[in-house]
Design a protein around this motif. Structure first.
Motif, PDB file in Angstrom:
ATOM      1  N   GLY A  54       0.831  -1.206   0.000  1.00  0.00           N
ATOM      2  CA  GLY A  54       0.000   0.000   0.000  1.00  0.00           C
ATOM      3  C   GLY A  54       0.857   1.244   0.000  1.00  0.00           C
ATOM      4  N   SER A  55       1.816   1.280  -0.931  1.00  0.00           N
ATOM      5  CA  SER A  55       2.849   2.325  -0.922  1.00  0.00           C
ATOM      6  C   SER A  55       2.404   3.671  -1.479  1.00  0.00           C
ATOM      7  CB  SER A  55       4.074   1.845  -1.710  1.00  0.00           C
ATOM      8  OG  SER A  55       4.776   0.895  -0.960  1.00  0.00           O
ATOM      9  N   GLY A  56       1.223   3.728  -2.074  1.00  0.00           N
ATOM     10  CA  GLY A  56       0.748   5.005  -2.604  1.00  0.00           C
ATOM     11  C   GLY A  56       1.651   5.534  -3.689  1.00  0.00           C
ATOM     12  N   THR A  57       1.951   6.831  -3.613  1.00  0.00           N
ATOM     13  CA  THR A  57       2.738   7.497  -4.660  1.00  0.00           C
ATOM     14  C   THR A  57       4.246   7.417  -4.427  1.00  0.00           C
ATOM     15  OG1 THR A  57       2.340   9.566  -3.482  1.00  0.00           O
ATOM     16  CG2 THR A  57       0.890   9.083  -5.329  1.00  0.00           C
ATOM     17  N   GLY A  58       4.674   6.775  -3.332  1.00  0.00           N
ATOM     18  CA  GLY A  58       6.082   6.424  -3.164  1.00  0.00           C
ATOM     19  C   GLY A  58       6.990   7.400  -2.457  1.00  0.00           C
ATOM     20  N   GLU A  59       6.481   8.589  -2.071  1.00  0.00           N
ATOM     21  CA  GLU A  59       7.379   9.565  -1.421  1.00  0.00           C
ATOM     22  C   GLU A  59       8.006   8.987  -0.158  1.00  0.00           C
ATOM     23  OE1 GLU A  59       4.378  12.217  -3.566  1.00  0.00           O
ATOM     24  OE2 GLU A  59       4.281  10.411  -2.344  1.00  0.00           O
ATOM     25  N   PRO A  84      -2.685  -0.966  -5.272  1.00  0.00           N
ATOM     26  CA  PRO A  84      -3.774  -1.220  -6.227  1.00  0.00           C
ATOM     27  C   PRO A  84      -4.181  -0.026  -7.094  1.00  0.00           C
ATOM     28  CG  PRO A  84      -4.654  -0.972  -4.004  1.00  0.00           C
ATOM     29  CD  PRO A  84      -3.160  -0.921  -3.883  1.00  0.00           C
ATOM     30  N   ASN A  85      -3.886   1.203  -6.622  1.00  0.00           N
ATOM     31  CA  ASN A  85      -4.392   2.382  -7.335  1.00  0.00           C
ATOM     32  C   ASN A  85      -3.503   2.728  -8.530  1.00  0.00           C
ATOM     33  OD1 ASN A  85      -4.841   5.231  -8.024  1.00  0.00           O
ATOM     34  ND2 ASN A  85      -6.228   5.220  -6.276  1.00  0.00           N
ATOM     35  N   PRO A  86      -4.041   2.665  -9.773  1.00  0.00           N
ATOM     36  CA  PRO A  86      -3.197   2.907 -10.959  1.00  0.00           C
ATOM     37  C   PRO A  86      -2.599   4.313 -11.004  1.00  0.00           C
ATOM     38  CG  PRO A  86      -5.527   2.714 -11.578  1.00  0.00           C
ATOM     39  CD  PRO A  86      -5.424   2.314 -10.135  1.00  0.00           C
ATOM     40  N   LYS A 128       8.844 -15.733  -1.382  1.00  0.00           N
ATOM     41  CA  LYS A 128      10.038 -14.884  -1.281  1.00  0.00           C
ATOM     42  C   LYS A 128      10.086 -14.251   0.110  1.00  0.00           C
ATOM     43  CE  LYS A 128      12.343 -10.929  -3.372  1.00  0.00           C
ATOM     44  NZ  LYS A 128      12.369  -9.948  -4.468  1.00  0.00           N
ATOM     45  N   LYS A 129      11.282 -14.173   0.673  1.00  0.00           N
ATOM     46  CA  LYS A 129      11.451 -13.587   2.004  1.00  0.00           C
ATOM     47  C   LYS A 129      12.038 -12.178   1.892  1.00  0.00           C
ATOM     48  CE  LYS A 129      10.159 -17.238   4.421  1.00  0.00           C
ATOM     49  NZ  LYS A 129       9.053 -17.224   5.386  1.00  0.00           N
ATOM     50  N   PHE A 130      11.595 -11.302   2.781  1.00  0.00           N
ATOM     51  CA  PHE A 130      12.006  -9.900   2.750  1.00  0.00           C
ATOM     52  C   PHE A 130      12.683  -9.506   4.060  1.00  0.00           C
ATOM     53  CE2 PHE A 130       8.560 -10.323  -0.262  1.00  0.00           C
ATOM     54  CZ  PHE A 130       9.001  -9.585  -1.355  1.00  0.00           C
ATOM     55  N   ASP A 131      13.655  -8.595   3.936  1.00  0.00           N
ATOM     56  CA  ASP A 131      14.363  -8.088   5.117  1.00  0.00           C
ATOM     57  C   ASP A 131      13.604  -6.947   5.789  1.00  0.00           C
ATOM     58  OD1 ASP A 131      16.913  -9.669   4.797  1.00  0.00           O
ATOM     59  OD2 ASP A 131      16.811  -8.660   2.849  1.00  0.00           O
ATOM     60  N   PHE A 132      12.829  -6.228   4.981  1.00  0.00           N
ATOM     61  CA  PHE A 132      12.081  -5.083   5.511  1.00  0.00           C
ATOM     62  C   PHE A 132      10.765  -4.980   4.754  1.00  0.00           C
ATOM     63  CE2 PHE A 132      11.411  -0.300   5.683  1.00  0.00           C
ATOM     64  CZ  PHE A 132      11.075  -0.269   7.026  1.00  0.00           C
ATOM     65  N   ILE A 133       9.667  -5.002   5.497  1.00  0.00           N
ATOM     66  CA  ILE A 133       8.333  -4.838   4.916  1.00  0.00           C
ATOM     67  C   ILE A 133       7.672  -3.665   5.637  1.00  0.00           C
ATOM     68  CG2 ILE A 133       6.059  -5.918   4.553  1.00  0.00           C
ATOM     69  CD1 ILE A 133       7.448  -8.657   4.698  1.00  0.00           C
ATOM     70  N   MET A 138      -2.323   1.750   5.902  1.00  0.00           N
ATOM     71  CA  MET A 138      -3.127   1.030   4.906  1.00  0.00           C
ATOM     72  C   MET A 138      -4.020  -0.067   5.492  1.00  0.00           C
ATOM     73  SD  MET A 138      -1.551  -2.069   4.840  1.00  0.00           S
ATOM     74  CE  MET A 138      -2.212  -2.840   3.372  1.00  0.00           C
ATOM     75  N   LEU A 139      -3.848  -0.405   6.763  1.00  0.00           N
ATOM     76  CA  LEU A 139      -4.600  -1.533   7.318  1.00  0.00           C
ATOM     77  C   LEU A 139      -6.092  -1.234   7.519  1.00  0.00           C
ATOM     78  CD1 LEU A 139      -1.988  -3.012   9.810  1.00  0.00           C
ATOM     79  CD2 LEU A 139      -2.997  -4.191   7.849  1.00  0.00           C
ATOM     80  N   TYR A 140      -6.469   0.054   7.355  1.00  0.00           N
ATOM     81  CA  TYR A 140      -7.887   0.408   7.458  1.00  0.00           C
ATOM     82  C   TYR A 140      -8.698  -0.212   6.318  1.00  0.00           C
ATOM     83  CZ  TYR A 140      -5.176   4.081   9.742  1.00  0.00           C
ATOM     84  OH  TYR A 140      -4.249   4.758  10.492  1.00  0.00           O
TER      85      TYR A 140
END
Length: 286
Positions: A54-59, A84-86, A128-133, A138-140
């Motif tokens: 749920g990263s949005g626009t990435g800032e 999910p938002n294009p 796949k395993k990740f070091d940082f998630i 976004m949990l709402y």
């Protein structure tokens, strides 16, 4: 009254960001706490795997990536994004294209909801395993909060960290949702979840975590000015409803405006009404 479409939500969310210290609050956390957290990631590996949900626009993503670069110079960073938002995905890609300092970072986007991504991973069978998630505000909007946290926690590698940023129980939102829920329209979709609710889930799952609290405010003064377009847009964000001020029954509108002014929700500063938007940064161990 009707709920906001994805496009309308983007516009309403922008009005919130423009008048709140949400990102400045996250910047404080990034400056004070995140470097130490990041320094312990990766365990000496040549590539650090990052997943934004749920990263949005990435800032905010790119700010965290740059801290990771600073704490692990020369290490490759493999950054995957679930969004999910294009419109948000397009804006994020544009941000990356304009950035000159991301040469050791690879990006791959999954234009999916978190539950669609989870389903895809489970169907593939390869985990796949990740070091940082990270899951920022976004949990709402997920279907099942506990199972979402459980799944993404299972995606952590050894010594990995999951960062959940969520509204604090000391925020005006918490008071609004608990005490004045009757003032919110049924068109407001999503979970009314705050940090205590997340902590309860983590305790039930038997997962170790640490919570950092940071203050943040949202100037909602314009929400009380009749006919103000920005105020109208902010009320749409607050209620998840299109043109709330124009379509809500006058009694409901008045009730909500009165609730927003209550001391457990807002404070007055230099004639402005500042809604408490305090955030909890929850760092979860693997």
């Amino acid at each position: 009254m009707r709920s906001l479409t994805a496009e309308e939500y983007v516009e309403a969310f922008k009005s919130f960001l423009d008048h709140s210290t949400e990102h400045q609050c996250m910047d404080e956390f990034n400056k004070k706490e995140l470097p130490n957290i990041m320094a312990r990631l990766g365990n000496g590996k040549s590539t650090i795997n990052v997943l934004g949900v749920g990263s949005g626009t990435g800032e905010q993503d790119l700010k965290m990536i740059r801290i990771l670069q600073a704490t692990h110079p020369g290490v490759l960073i493999d950054n995957e994004i679930v969004e999910p938002n294009p419109q948000h995905v397009a804006a994020y890609k544009e941000l990356v294209n304009q950035a000159p300092d991301l040469e050791n970072v690879s990006f791959s986007w999954h234009q999916l909801t978190s539950s669609e991504y989870e389903q895809q991973v489970k169907e593939k069978g390869a985990h796949k395993k990740f070091d940082f998630i990270h899951m920022i505000q976004m949990l709402y909007r997920v279907e099942d909060i506990a199972s979402t946290i459980k799944f993404f926690h299972s995606c952590l590698d050894h010594h990995g960290k999951l960062l959940i940023i969520i509204l604090s129980d000391s925020s005006g939102w918490a008071s609004l949702w608990k005490k004045y829920r009757h003032c919110l329209p049924s068109t407001d979709s999503g979970h009314y979840i705050t940090s205590n609710g997340i902590a309860d889930i983590l305790k039930r799952l038997g997962i170790e975590y640490h919570i950092y609290e940071f203050p943040s405010g949202w100037d909602i003064t314009k929400c009380f000015i009749d006919g103000d377009l920005v105020g109208g847009c902010m009320m749409d964000f607050l209620t998840g409803t299109k043109n709330f001020l124009g379509t809500a029954p006058p009694g409901l509108r008045r009730q909500l405006q009165e609730a927003l002014c209550q001391p457990e929700c807002s404070s007055k500063k230099d004639g402005r009404i500042i809604f408490s938007n305090n955030l909890s940064m929850i760092v979860v161990d693997s």
